[in-house]
Design an enzyme around this catalytic site. Structure first.
Site, PDB file in Angstrom:
ATOM      1  N   GLU A  33      -0.879  -8.571   4.827  1.00  0.00           N
ATOM      2  CA  GLU A  33      -0.771  -8.905   6.279  1.00  0.00           C
ATOM      3  C   GLU A  33      -2.253  -8.809   7.115  1.00  0.00           C
ATOM      4  O   GLU A  33      -2.212  -9.126   8.386  1.00  0.00           O
ATOM      5  CB  GLU A  33       0.087  -7.603   6.858  1.00  0.00           C
ATOM      6  CG  GLU A  33      -0.521  -6.391   7.071  1.00  0.00           C
ATOM      7  CD  GLU A  33      -0.808  -5.512   5.792  1.00  0.00           C
ATOM      8  OE1 GLU A  33      -0.634  -6.120   4.937  1.00  0.00           O
ATOM      9  OE2 GLU A  33      -0.908  -4.294   6.035  1.00  0.00           O
ATOM     10  N   HIS A  44      -3.543  -5.431   0.997  1.00  0.00           N
ATOM     11  CA  HIS A  44      -3.077  -5.909   2.302  1.00  0.00           C
ATOM     12  C   HIS A  44      -2.831  -7.288   2.792  1.00  0.00           C
ATOM     13  O   HIS A  44      -3.550  -7.598   3.489  1.00  0.00           O
ATOM     14  CB  HIS A  44      -3.737  -4.919   3.583  1.00  0.00           C
ATOM     15  CG  HIS A  44      -3.536  -3.571   3.389  1.00  0.00           C
ATOM     16  ND1 HIS A  44      -2.340  -2.807   4.056  1.00  0.00           N
ATOM     17  CD2 HIS A  44      -4.061  -2.641   2.791  1.00  0.00           C
ATOM     18  CE1 HIS A  44      -2.379  -1.550   3.989  1.00  0.00           C
ATOM     19  NE2 HIS A  44      -3.491  -1.362   3.063  1.00  0.00           N
ATOM     20  N   CYS A  55       0.804  -1.143   0.173  1.00  0.00           N
ATOM     21  CA  CYS A  55       0.006   0.069   0.080  1.00  0.00           C
ATOM     22  C   CYS A  55       0.823   1.220   0.099  1.00  0.00           C
ATOM     23  O   CYS A  55       1.523   1.488  -1.063  1.00  0.00           O
ATOM     24  CB  CYS A  55      -0.860   0.013   1.256  1.00  0.00           C
ATOM     25  SG  CYS A  55      -2.237   1.244   1.041  1.00  0.00           S
TER      26      CYS A  55
END
Lengths: 82, 229
Positions: free
Chosen positions: B205, B203, B86
């Site tokens: 994560e 994302h 990002c």
């Protein structure tokens, strides 16, 4: 000492969605005669330099390194002796 | 092996990335502060999501000149693995480690939901755990993820298999409706020519812990780790 006025413009071939949104709102306020709204950047700074060529080279480097993105934007600037 | 997660003023996904690497995957992981001038012997670096320097001027443009970025650029130029998520992707583009630029979403909206991604290249150090053409579901959360590069650059990206992920629908079709931000050719993630630097807007994560119900993101982190096994 120079006063530097820097104008950073997004290339006209690239869509400016912010400009488009503002244009639609201006039109909706009744100003049907408004079109091609673009939102660009204006940056002002003072440069402690007496030599015009050195000052110009400095500002060009700052624009190329940081202030403008060469993929998207063109810049121009004005130097005024203070 | 050791992972480094860079912390810029305004990073806000740094702890998420740290948590996944250290607690879920059990890999030695350390934070790298933006003022640091050493990568502390890390073998791979993650530039996390967030709003470094308030996204002032242009996203990633001020972070790019942080002292730590000099080290990250040297590391990348020597073949070190760098992942940008990002805002990290935006910083990698501003640093010229990746081609192109990320602009404001075409629809001007901050988009925050799960997207489907088609894996176009599963031979990179970041995607070897993915199958060819696999569809991953990973969340996005950004206002400036509209990837743009000129025609010549896009051709180079295609010729060198540098387009890693594209936004797609649930059947893997690359459609306008599945493009959340106006990115050229639905591009969601690209790598450099050497394939050691990878940036993506989604994302991973945020979907790497079973508790959250989706672990598609783990494939990216596991792929990186497997390069060292």
């Amino acid at each position: 000492m120079f006063l530097v006025k820097i104008f950073i413009k997004r290339r006209r071939s690239i869509l400016d969605p912010q400009g488009k949104a503002v244009e639609h709102r201006i039109n909706s306020l009744g100003y049907k005669n408004v079109s091609s709204v673009r939102i660009d950047k204006y940056i002002e700074l003072e440069l402690n330099e007496n030599d015009f060529t050195k000052a110009k080279n400095n500002v060009e480097k700052i624009c190329n390194d940081l202030l403008a993105n060469p993929h998207l934007e063109d810049y121009s600037f004005e130097l005024t002796k203070k | 092996m050791k992972f480094g997660v860079v912390v810029f003023p305004g990073s806000n996904c740094d702890y998420d990335a740290y948590f996944i690497m250290k607690k879920i995957l059990g890999v030695e992981t350390t934070f790298l502060f933006h003022k640091d001038t050493s990568l502390k012997d890390c073998n791979a670096v993650i530039l996390p999501g967030g709003f470094s320097y308030g996204d002032y001027l242009r996203t990633g443009s001020i972070a790019r000149f942080s002292p730590i970025m000099n080290e990250v650029i040297k590391f990348a130029n020597n073949g070190g693995l760098v992942l940008g998520i990002c805002n990290g992707f935006q910083i990698l583009c501003e640093s010229n480690l990746l081609p192109g630029v990320l602009m404001k979403n075409e629809n001007l909206r901050f988009r925050c939901f799960d997207v489907n991604l088609k894996v176009l290249n599963n031979q990179t150090p970041f995607t070897k755990e993915c199958g060819p053409g696999e569809i991953l579901t990973i969340p996005i959360a950004h206002g400036e993820g509209n990837y743009f590069a000129n025609k010549e650059t896009i051709k180079e990206l295609e010729d060198n298999d540098q387009i890693v992920f594209k936004y797609c629908n649930e059947y893997g079709e690359i459609t306008n409706d599945s493009n959340p931000n106006g990115s050229v050719m639905n591009i969601a993630g690209v790598c450099n020519q050497r394939k050691n630097v990878f940036g993506l807007m989604p994302h991973p994560e945020r979907c790497s812990d079973r508790t959250l119900g989706n672990t598609d993101g783990l494939k990216i982190f596991k792929s990186i780790i497997n390069n060292f096994n």
